[in-house]
Write an enzyme that holds these catalytic residues in place. Structure first.
Site: not given
Length: 253
Positions: A45, A106
């Site tokens: 991701s 993230k």
């Protein structure tokens, strides 16, 4: 006549070993809680900057100490962070979504009070499009282990040098969102592999991250310590060649 000195008792080797182990564990816990903590990257991701199989090092002191600073042990902080330092937009951060027991990594794209929206794959902050530049195409290994093609874009926040994000699909549902207003004392996170990241665009109940409370930040990602392929196993020396030699001590942008 000189008095006989008492003979010194020989040290108990078991107690010495036990003492050494306890000291070592204590030092390790202090370092892990207050200075550095390693994490493993389990997915793609955050491609292209971080790969599945990367082992990264985060710094705790760069953000301060929230309630997960010593996870899985409890840390005596309910709200905010002890010795809090504000993160910057663009930092890559390890955190734990509210109501989840898994760690995420993230990029921080939204600060408290910001309004964010994604339109046609482009990120808008407070009504203005973030500066992006198409770099070209890159081949990457998708979630099925097959080679795929992604558009690589350089995204730049403010005066930073920029980071690369992937656009792997057109008309992905995550490419067009409503406007998100980041609550006070919360942050908004997105993965660099934009079409393959369940992040703050997706609520926690649907497997995403939602808005991240400030006390849930765990550490700022600083560098890749080492990186391994799926076939690597520590106790199988014949697999050690599956380490990615070009990623040792690689800085994280």
């Amino acid at each position: 006549m000189a008095k006989n000195k008492k003979a010194k008792k020989p040290a108990n080797p078991v107690l010495e070993t036990l003492s050494t182990v306890i000291w070592a564990l204590g030092i390790a816990i202090v370092l892990r809680t207050f200075l550095f903590q390693p994490f493993h990257i389990p997915s793609g991701s955050m491609l292209p900057g971080l790969m599945k199989g990367d082992y990264i090092i985060t710094t705790k002191y760069s953000l301060g100490y929230g309630k997960y600073a010593a996870a899985p042990l409890p840390f005596p902080v309910k709200k905010g962070r002890l010795f809090e330092r504000e993160p910057n937009r663009g930092d890559v951060i390890v955190f734990r979504p509210e109501g989840d027991d898994k760690n995420f990594i993230k990029r921080l794209v939204g600060l408290p009070g910001d309004q964010l929206q994604v339109q046609k794959g482009r990120l808008f902050v407070n009504g203005e499009a973030i500066k992006t530049e198409l770099i070209g195409e890159e081949t990457y290994s998708n979630q099925f282990g097959k080679d795929s093609i992604a558009e690589a874009w350089r995204e730049t926040f403010g005066t930073e040098n920029g980071h690369i994000v992937f656009d792997t699909q057109k008309n992905n549902p995550l490419d067009n969102t409503s406007v998100f207003t980041v609550p006070s004392n919360h942050y908004f996170m997105m993965g660099d592999n934009r079409d393959n990241s369940f992040d703050s665009r997706v609520p926690v109940i649907k497997g995403g991250a939602g808005f991240i409370p400030t006390e849930n930040l765990m550490g700022k990602a600083e560098f890749v310590l080492l990186s391994v392929d799926d076939d690597f196993a520590l106790f199988k020396p014949w697999t050690w060649a599956n380490m990615r030699g070009d990623r040792f001590f690689k800085g994280i942008k």
